[in-house]
Design a protein around this motif. Structure first.
Motif, PDB file in Angstrom:
ATOM      1  N   ALA A   1       0.830  -1.211   0.000  1.00  0.00           N
ATOM      2  CA  ALA A   1       0.000   0.000   0.000  1.00  0.00           C
ATOM      3  C   ALA A   1       0.864   1.259   0.000  1.00  0.00           C
TER       4      ALA A   1
ATOM      5  N   PHE B   1      -2.452   6.368  -1.225  1.00  0.00           N
ATOM      6  CA  PHE B   1      -3.443   6.859  -0.264  1.00  0.00           C
ATOM      7  C   PHE B   1      -4.043   8.187  -0.749  1.00  0.00           C
TER       8      PHE B   1
ATOM      9  N   VAL C   1      -4.434  -0.635  -0.395  1.00  0.00           N
ATOM     10  CA  VAL C   1      -4.755   0.560   0.406  1.00  0.00           C
ATOM     11  C   VAL C   1      -6.060   0.332   1.182  1.00  0.00           C
TER      12      VAL C   1
END
Length: 584
Positions: free
Chosen positions: A57, A69, A269
């Motif tokens: 992520a 993100f 994520v």
């Protein structure tokens, strides 16, 4: 120093120092092997997969980054999915609270005929997988379900029980309210009823007595149950998918991984956010109880006995309980009728009944049933072996990091099955088996291991409880008679822990039998699929809902029998220990 015999001896005795270290830790090489085995399992199948999900992520292929993100928070669908997941989990807690709190309060704190039966019926929703109940509740409470057809005929309107997020909240609230019921009932039973007597003497009664005295004292049990409901609903995948509600985090993570592929960072994520929010929810529940004293000097037997309800209060209480239990048990009746229905559409009850769906599943899905027994049996066996090892290391040795091993094993309960499945796919998908060339991630043993990882906390607690009740002097007596640690473990400890180990085995088996999130990710063909996968696939088409419901009924029966067996094993073990205690 040459010529100093004492100094020379202290320098040239490394071996006795190692033995002394093991003695100080009350450990043998056998214990070290056990600790290494447990640590290797947890690292390989829990820590590495989950850490990989979190790492990917933050990884752009060359360096750590927050760009994934940033993309997540710039995507309106992801923001909507996050709010929807939090909203659904919170509202499911509200629905579960509205059902569980009155049920627990009436049956525990008042003289109530049938209280034990009510408590038992209140736990039954847990034996049905929520995704199975979701389909049945569509037929009972859906727009053209039995209830809305009756409301339309009688009053000319419908209620949107199962519309969008409402449906997920309704299904999850009804399915998980027993978590609050069980924990709150235990807390209420432990309150010193003299506290109620004192409040009554000072003029408190009714709602004031409940809201100012009883419920605050039972808050630890309520918070424990509510946190469990929130965590379970928040990471549930199957119910939203079956109700065609995809704008939530878990379905989005699943759809991204299965449609875009393992290289898509957004799935990782979403998985990371699922883990973080689940941990935050548990942390907030612990924080709400911090620095607050709920202790009383006596348990529930002290002070006044259970109170009497007045006649009109009793009528109201029974009416509420009847409605609550009808709601809670309606999915079971729904799935049973669907499994026996020839056609059930736009009618209050099915047009006719048949056993054809059961014949179909026993003919076509026999392999799935056999796979379920094999996978869940292997998973439960792994769990009790590792659970016994961890319990022994924690309670019988002073090995460093033994508490850390216990905590990591218990942390598996907070890891969503979806996240674990994605992590296993990422880590082991490119590892090929030597002869078949099949990916290790989709080999059936890996599915059994995934089941075992998430059920290890259940078996561990059962094994720990069993070992805590086994006096250490029995092992010391066996060692004095010449048995080494491994022999004592095999011939003394394990047989005397048999009740707890068996209870852990059955609990792990029963809960693994209805696991769907990791199953959907790790199963690639029908021939290696278990029962839960078959139910999901059947339920995707209108023609398959009858056989799917029949498989659902079989799953419920399997889980119910396993749950009953675990209860009987635990009760028999407790009774045996009580008899031995009296005899001693």
């Amino acid at each position: 120093m040459k010529g100093n015999g004492v100094a020379d001896a202290s320098i040239t005795l490394p071996a006795p120092r190692r033995v002394g270290l093991l003695a100080r830790w009350e450990t043998t090489p056998f214990h070290l092997i056990c600790a290494g085995t447990v640590a290797a399992f947890l690292v390989a199948f829990l820590i590495v997969p989950v850490a990989t999900v979190v790492f990917v992520a933050f990884w752009d292929g060359q360096s750590l980054t927050l760009v994934h993100f940033a993309d997540f928070f710039r995507t309106s669908l992801m923001i909507e999915a996050t709010w929807n997941s939090v909203y659904v989990a919170l509202m499911a807690v509200v629905v579960a609270t509205l059902i569980a709190v009155p049920l627990a309060y009436f049956t525990v704190r008042f003289r109530f005929k049938g209280a034990a039966l009510i408590q038992t019926l209140g736990v039954i929703p847990l034996v049905m997988p929520p995704f199975v109940g979701a389909v049945a509740m569509q037929l009972v409470y859906g727009r053209n379900g039995s209830v809305n057809l009756l409301l339309m005929d009688w009053f000319g309107f419908r209620l949107p029980f199962m519309e969008g997020l409402n449906g997920v909240i309704f299904v999850q609230g009804l399915h998980y309210f027993p978590f609050i019921l069980l924990n709150l009932s235990a807390s209420l039973a432990n309150i010193d009823s003299a506290m109620e007597e004192s409040a009554q003497n000072l003029g408190a009664s009714g709602w004031t007595l409940f809201s100012r005295i009883v419920f605050p004292l039972a808050m630890p049990g309520y918070i424990a149950g509510a946190a469990l409901v929130f965590a379970k609903v928040f990471d549930d995948l199957a119910t939203p998918l079956l109700l065609n509600v995809n704008n939530m985090l878990a379905p989005q993570a699943y759809l991204r991984i299965t449609s875009v592929g393992l290289a898509d960072p957004m799935g990782y994520v979403i998985s990371t956010i699922l883990v973080v929010l689940s941990v935050v929810a548990v942390w907030l529940s612990l924080l709400s109880l911090k620095n607050r004293d709920f202790a009383t000097t006596q348990r529930g037997g002290g002070g006044l006995s259970k109170r009497e309800l007045r006649l009109w209060e009793k009528i109201g209480a029974y009416a509420f309980i009847a409605v609550a239990l009808i709601l809670a048990l309606s999915p079971h009746f729904g799935i049973l009728m669907l499994s026996l229905a020839t056609v059930w559409s736009f009618s209050v009850i099915p047009d006719a009944f048949t056993f054809a769906h059961y014949i179909t599943v026993f003919r076509d899905a026999g392999g799935m049933m056999a796979n379920t027994v094999l996978y869940c049996g292997v998973a439960a066996l792994i769990d009790v072996v590792l659970g016994t090892m961890i319990a022994y290391l924690v309670l019988r040795t002073k090995l460093p990091f033994r508490q850390l091993i216990d905590q990591i094993a218990m942390a598996a309960v907070a890891v969503p099955g979806l996240v674990l499945g994605i992590g296993i796919l990422r880590v082991y998908f490119d590892v090929k088996l030597p002869f078949s060339g099949e990916s290790l991630a989709t080999f059936w043993v890996m599915l059994a291991i995934a089941y075992a990882v998430r059920r290890l906390p259940y078996a561990l607690r059962s094994c720990t409880a069993a070992l805590q009740q086994l006096h250490r002097s029995l092992e010391e007596a066996a060692e004095c008679l010449g048995g080494d640690k491994s022999v004592v473990m095999r011939k003394i400890v394990v047989p005397l822990m048999a009740g707890g180990i068996l209870a852990g085995f059955v609990t792990s088996f029963a809960t693994a039998a209805v696991e769907l999130a990791s199953t959907l990710l790790l199963v690639t063909r029908d021939a290696s699929a278990p029962l839960s996968y078959g139910i999901y696939v059947y339920m995707q088409s209108a023609a398959g809902r009858g056989p799917g419901a029949a498989l659902g009924v079989i799953a419920v029966v399997v889980v119910a029998i396993a749950t009953w067996a675990a209860y009987r094993v635990a009760e028999n073990d407790r009774a045996r220990r009580a008899r031995e205690g009296v005899a001693a």
